[in-house]
Scaffold this active site. Structure first.
Site, PDB file in Angstrom:
ATOM      1  N   ASP A  33     -12.493  -2.603   3.184  1.00  0.00           N
ATOM      2  CA  ASP A  33     -12.101  -2.639   1.708  1.00  0.00           C
ATOM      3  C   ASP A  33     -10.491  -2.626   1.784  1.00  0.00           C
ATOM      4  O   ASP A  33      -9.908  -2.375   2.857  1.00  0.00           O
ATOM      5  CB  ASP A  33     -12.751  -1.363   1.186  1.00  0.00           C
ATOM      6  CG  ASP A  33     -12.423  -1.220  -0.213  1.00  0.00           C
ATOM      7  OD1 ASP A  33     -12.362  -2.420  -0.908  1.00  0.00           O
ATOM      8  OD2 ASP A  33     -12.477  -0.029  -0.631  1.00  0.00           O
ATOM      9  N   GLU A  81      -6.173  -6.328   0.803  1.00  0.00           N
ATOM     10  CA  GLU A  81      -5.445  -7.402   0.189  1.00  0.00           C
ATOM     11  C   GLU A  81      -4.130  -7.615   0.974  1.00  0.00           C
ATOM     12  O   GLU A  81      -3.652  -8.727   0.753  1.00  0.00           O
ATOM     13  CB  GLU A  81      -5.355  -7.047  -1.432  1.00  0.00           C
ATOM     14  CG  GLU A  81      -6.567  -7.343  -2.218  1.00  0.00           C
ATOM     15  CD  GLU A  81      -7.594  -5.995  -1.921  1.00  0.00           C
ATOM     16  OE1 GLU A  81      -7.025  -4.931  -1.639  1.00  0.00           O
ATOM     17  OE2 GLU A  81      -8.753  -6.453  -1.910  1.00  0.00           O
ATOM     18  N   ASP A  97     -14.062  -3.983  -7.779  1.00  0.00           N
ATOM     19  CA  ASP A  97     -14.291  -2.972  -8.640  1.00  0.00           C
ATOM     20  C   ASP A  97     -14.546  -3.489 -10.111  1.00  0.00           C
ATOM     21  O   ASP A  97     -13.669  -3.700 -11.158  1.00  0.00           O
ATOM     22  CB  ASP A  97     -13.178  -2.138  -8.728  1.00  0.00           C
ATOM     23  CG  ASP A  97     -13.076  -1.345  -7.554  1.00  0.00           C
ATOM     24  OD1 ASP A  97     -13.877  -1.313  -6.586  1.00  0.00           O
ATOM     25  OD2 ASP A  97     -11.911  -0.709  -7.406  1.00  0.00           O
TER      26      ASP A  97
END
Ligand code: GLC
Length: 792
Positions: A398, A401, A474
């Site tokens: 997670d 990025e 999300d």
């Protein structure tokens, strides 16, 4: 503010005239007065277009591109007055001498695609390719983007971004960047893969001259033109360049339960027990950031998870597999082993001048591994050993990025990456950061587990499919987000990301019984099937709302397991050819104009059509059924295709149709993959009066090991052939090197319109059969062996 897009008002260079050209083995170098361009012939029907940068032609690629693709040099050059013509086996390419532009033709002279007149433009910060489209042509792909299925008329940015306030339809960019699009006008299709990992743009807002463009704020103009007569052909070739997913462990196709966070051994055990008590199938439990010691990756919170090994073992006995989250941010803490080791060996990202880059994430001030370096990936892979040894089965990447809690939501662009001796700034590697992290994670699991790895990643770049499944980050517990999921996932599939899903029930905000029920119905047919929700939101496990919802949710999760042999088969096909599990209608019905604009219905393989309900209190729904005859899976009601129908949609069902004429293979009810020996494999033939024969090839293996690579798998071909007097059903083993756990075939023939007098298998009379007149259905049981069944 500068939109970053191509802007006529700005000044750009263009190529000038062709001065000279040179043919090498696999490439043709075109020397224009202001730049050089290479056409590299990659494979039949794949041409790479590469413009020099800083006066050099650099043939290197991003990490997305697989090595070993180059094997094509069958081409001829014809030098005409105004053009060069390159003739390959299946493509003719016309190159304009006046100013660089290409036009791609079929061998019969039909135009497939052409560039705008001045096709390449650049200045010191940007590079652009300008292209021409026609009214009929549509655009798809681009990976994880919101909005309708067809991307024509829209513009998109590729820049991996942690979208803080869960995304809505207009949000762009998102977590994953896939600079690949598919263009099709029904008769012909092509794809463009732009191999550039800087911030890039795709502007499909076609102007009055039919022009559109794509480009980037840095790097090279380097793209692949992919010819394909059929859409599937383009995807097959795109995934040849950037790779395909490997066969996943079968358990990862089951149901996953997650929450931010199940916070203790007791809570996790209670959760697991509840699934088994309530008899709801579940394979996987995810542990979010609270399993760690104060968000330190590769540690356990010793108070709440004092004996992880025991917990893993207990869960394993009950059939559960555990997936733990790992974020890239490493807490800056001089007493923490991972930080100490990384510092000692200089594994973390630094600024150009050598200063360590730090940024806040969950553990507050953190440092970030430089995954562009092989040695760092190896180190990272090694860090997984203890987690895996304790029994953890999969890893969830997670915040990769990478997300940083600052003004830009990510690393400073002045941060440098070592990249094994070819260092450069973050802006070049930003979009590849997650891909490289996943590479390391995958290597780690492969090394320590000797089982097929399961990695889940939030961010990614082209090629991420080789290492990880992806989810759309999300979302919110709102109906719009359930709807949004459908075209988003189809475009991800077109872009090579076949193993994808959305947080079922919605991540932020409170879900409710009806929403969760409808979302689970969609989830049953989404490639990645996980229910996940955020901190401080209402629980949304299958039983969290009233019993009436739980019952339906349970029924649908069970259905996923019933369809498992077929779903696994579809994943096998993806691993072979790249063709996605979840497909847009136009992929299977390319001749139907309507199919190109249908955003909220999808195909599961080539024979199942799903039309999820995405509005509350919806008891009827308009559905388009393409050509053929269809049967509603739940009501058995038959419909003719090529028309809209109005379907009843009570909460207990979801519009799900099987195309008559197809064969489907199904399993028994199980609570998790590998729970028990199965008695039989069910083969259902949906007969159609207009389709006299069909076949289905089933792939089987142990679902977990690499033994299939040594040939330990089965390929079983089931076919039927029918005439007025009889139906023959043939079972033919093309490969049979894996011993299955069932020993009987349960064969069902639907829409059979006669009561058989006699049924034989390999010439012997079959005794175990039943014919139901009302349902028009014949069921028979035979030993699971090769042979021919004759039904008269
Ligand atoms: C991010 C992830 C989410 C996760 C949370 C805590 O928001 O997208 O899935 O639960 O971080 O780790």
């Amino acid at each position: 503010m500068d939109s970053g897009l191509y802007n006529e008002e700005k000044r750009y260079f263009s190529t000038g005239k062709l001065v000279d050209y040179k043919r090498n083995e696999n490439n043709l170098i075109l020397e224009y007065s202001r730049t050089k361009i290479a056409l590299e012939f990659i494979k039949k029907g794949i041409v790479r277009v590469l413009k020099e940068k800083d006066e050099k032609l650099d043939f290197s690629s991003t990490y997305a591109v697989l090595d070993g693709n180059l094997d094509y040099n069958h081409y001829q050059i014809l030098d005409k007055k105004e053009k060069l013509i390159v003739r390959t086996e299946n493509l003719d390419i016309k190159i304009s001498k006046d100013s660089f532009s290409l036009a791609f033709y079929e061998k019969n002279g039909e135009l497939i695609h052409k560039d705008a007149k001045e096709a390449i433009k650049w200045n010191k910060d940007e590079i652009w390719a300008k292209k021409i489209t026609n009214d009929k042509e549509n655009f798809y792909g681009l990976g994880e983007k919101t909005g309708f299925l067809n991307k024509k008329g829209k513009k998109y940015t590729m820049w991996n971004t942690d979208v803080f306030e869960a995304h809505i339809e207009s949000t762009d960019p998102l977590y994953i960047s896939i600079p690949f699009y598919l263009a099709t006008d029904r008769d012909k299709s092509y794809g463009i893969y732009f191999d550039n990992s800087y911030k890039s743009f795709f502007d499909f807002r076609v102007n009055e001259n039919g022009e559109y463009s794509f480009g980037a704020q840095g790097g090279k103009l380097d793209y692949y033109f992919i010819k394909g007569t059929k859409v599937k052909d383009v995807i097959r070739k795109y995934t040849k360049i950037t790779g395909r997913m490997n066969l996943p462990p079968k358990w990862s196709l089951g149901y996953h339960q997650s929450r931010y966070s199940y916070g203790s051994t007791e809570e996790v055990k209670e959760l697991a027990n509840k699934f088994r008590e309530n008899d709801i199938p579940c394979d996987v439990i995810h542990l979010d950031i609270h399993y760690m010691d104060d968000y330190r990756v590769f540690t356990w919170d010793e108070n709440n998870f004092p004996k992880p090994e025991k917990l893993m073992n207990d869960l394993k006995e009950d059939g559960f597999k555990v997936v733990n989250i790992i974020d890239p941010g490493v807490k800056k803490d001089p007493d923490y082993e991972v930080y100490k080791e990384g510092m000692k060996n200089d594994h973390f990202c630094r600024y150009l001048d050598g200063e360590l880059f730090t940024g806040d994430v969950w553990p507050e001030e953190s440092v970030f591994p430089d995954f562009t370096s092989k040695k760092v990936r190896k180190w990272w892979a090694g860090l997984h050993k203890d987690l895996l040894d304790s029994g953890v089965k999969g890893i969830w990447n997670d915040m990769n990025e990478p997300a940083v809690f600052n003004d830009t939501y990510t690393m400073d662009l002045e941060v440098m990456h070592e990249n094994d001796g070819d260092p450069y700034l973050h802006k070049r590697f930003h979009n590849q950061y997650a891909l490289l992290e996943a590479m390391g994670t995958y290597q780690g699991i492969k090394k320590y587990k000797e089982e097929r790895p399961f990695v889940l990643s939030r961010a990614g770049f082209s090629g991420i499919q080789r290492y990880a499944a992806t989810w759309t980050g999300d979302n919110r517990s709102i109906w719009d987000h359930l709807k949004l999921a459908v075209p988003m996932l189809m475009n991800m599939g077109i872009s090579g990301l076949s193993f994808s899903g959305t947080d079922i029930g919605g991540f932020t905000g409170d879900s409710n019984g009806e929403l969760l029920t409808r979302w689970t119905q969609l989830g049953t047919f989404m490639p990645f099937f996980r229910n996940h929700s955020s901190l401080y939101t209402k629980s949304q496990e299958p039983w969290a709302f009233a019993e009436k919802y739980e019952k339906i949710i349970k029924k649908f999760i069970e259905l996923r397991y019933k369809f498992m042999p077929h779903i696994y088969n579809l994943f096998y096909k993806t691993s072979q050819k790249g063709i996605p599990v979840m497909r847009p209608l136009f992929m299977e019905f390319p001749d139907e104009q309507k199919a190109y604009e249908i955003s909220y219905q999808f195909m599961v393989g080539d024979s199942i059509l799903a039309a999820p309900v995405y509005e509350p209190k919806k008891d009827k729904k308009l559905i388009y059924l393409p050509e053929g005859n269809w049967v509603n899976y739940f009501s058995d009601k038959n419909y003719e295709g090529k028309q809209y129908i109005v379907e009843d949609t009570p909460l207990a069902t979801m519009p799900l149709y099987i195309k008559n004429g197809s064969i489907l293979v199904m399993g028994e009810k199980i609570n998790y993959i590998g729970e028990k020996e199965r008695n039989y494999l069910e083969i259902v033939n949906y007969l159609d009066e207009n389709i006299p024969k069909n076949s289905y090839t089933l792939y089987e293996d142990d679902g977990i090991s690499y033994n299939y690579q040594e040939g330990k798998y089965n390929l079983k071909k089931f076919s039927y052939k029918k005439s007025k007097e009889k139906i023959e059903f043939d079972i033919n083993y093309k490969e049979n090197n894996y011993k299955t756990d069932y020993n009987k075939y349960l064969i069902r023939l639907k829409n059979i319109n006669f009561k058989p007098d006699k049924i034989t298998f390999k010439g012997n009379k079959v005794k175990d059969w039943e014919y139901k007149l009302k349902e028009n259905e014949l069921t028979l049981k035979i030993k699971a062996e090769e042979g021919n069944i004759v039904i008269m």
